[in-house]
Enzyme design. Structure first.
Site, short mmCIF file in Angstrom:
data_model
loop_
_atom_site.label_atom_id
_atom_site.label_comp_id
_atom_site.label_asym_id
_atom_site.label_seq_id
_atom_site.Cartn_x
_atom_site.Cartn_y
_atom_site.Cartn_z
N LYS A 22 105.57 -34.68 -10.30
CA LYS A 22 104.37 -34.93 -9.51
C LYS A 22 103.16 -35.02 -10.43
CE LYS A 22 103.28 -30.12 -8.15
NZ LYS A 22 101.90 -29.99 -8.61
N ASP A 47 106.55 -26.10 -9.29
CA ASP A 47 105.76 -25.71 -10.47
C ASP A 47 106.17 -24.39 -11.11
OD1 ASP A 47 104.38 -28.02 -10.03
OD2 ASP A 47 102.48 -27.07 -9.46
N CYS A 74 99.36 -25.72 -5.04
CA CYS A 74 100.39 -26.76 -4.98
C CYS A 74 101.43 -26.50 -3.90
CB CYS A 74 101.06 -26.91 -6.34
SG CYS A 74 99.93 -27.53 -7.62
#
Length: 264
Positions: A171, A61, A204
């Site tokens: 994702k 991310d 995450c």
């Protein structure tokens, strides 16, 4: 990362660690695995010996929506600058890992434009009042929709642009393993140990790491290559739990020193 795609016909499988060789008469499933390349690494709660030929780094991310001015976190008044803390250590580390032929795997939110696989609980997570700017909603200034695949918003920040040979995985949940091909890709690469980096440390990154632990991987969190805009106690609790239950913790400086040390 090396692939067998350039080898002569008869090879079934694209990675050296897991492939067959086939002829008209026979399929050889007993191809020898590459010899280990041990690396001694200082870590907590114990020091490690990892096999570089069976290790990958998973970077989570590091996207404009989390880390760039004008991205989603910035737009909703969050501290996007805190998530940028991982950029500089990764800029130093990733070239050395690529040189050591350690696969670099980028795992990023990359939602469908229609959010067809996104249940209400995930939409609620980032839009809990039912209003405001949440997953799939447009950002101002034409910067795209929040975390939508193919948009500027979902792109990896310019400072960490992926290189050819890196692997990108979309994702759709906080964990990078849920409803994605990440586990299959890592197993085809022959990976046994995963180095974890990215943002947010306590969200995450942590939940991808815990899922990796449950799947049987050795998990190593690179503390300075992880970042979060959450309060500091969230980071401290995450690090404590990783060392207690889910794996090991080290940092990029320690790993770089190990990579650059002469062979034992």
């Amino acid at each position: 990362m090396q692939s067998n795609k350039t080898q002569q016909g008869g090879v079934l499988g694209v990675f050296p660690h897991y492939h067959w060789r086939a002829t008209e008469q026979e399929v050889d499933m007993a191809m020898p695995a590459p010899a280990p390349r041990p690396l001694r690494l200082n870590a907590e709660p114990q020091n490690l010996v990892i096999d570089l030929r069976r290790t990958a780094i998973v970077v989570i991310d590091m996207q404009n929506d989390f880390c760039a001015p004008g991205g989603w976190v910035d737009h909703i008044g969050g501290n996007f600058a805190a998530d940028r803390a991982a950029i500089e250590p990764l800029q130093a580390l990733l070239p050395a890992l690529r040189e050591a032929q350690v696969p670099v795997v980028w795992v990023n939110w990359g939602n469908r434009p229609d959010l067809a696989n996104m249940p209400p609980n995930q939409i609620h997570l980032y839009k809990n009042s039912g209003s405001g700017t949440g997953l799939g909603d447009p950002l101002p200034d034409g910067r795209g929709n929040v975390l939508e695949k193919g948009s500027w918003a979902a792109a990896i920040v310019d400072e960490l642009a992926p290189l050819p040979g890196d692997i990108l995985v979309d994702k759709h949940r906080i964990s990078g393993f849920w409803d994605t091909p990440l586990d299959s890709i890592l197993r085809n690469l022959g990976v046994k140990t995963i180095l974890f980096a990215g943002c947010n440390t306590d969200q995450c990154v942590l939940h991808s790491l815990t899922d990796a632990n449950f799947l049987g991987y050795g998990c190593v969190m690179l503390e300075d290559c992880c970042a979060t805009s959450s309060p500091d106690f969230c980071t401290q609790a995450t690090i404590w739990n990783v060392k207690k239950c889910f794996g090991f913790v080290t940092d990029s400086t320690t790993l770089l020193a190990a990579l650059q040390a002469p062979p034992a």
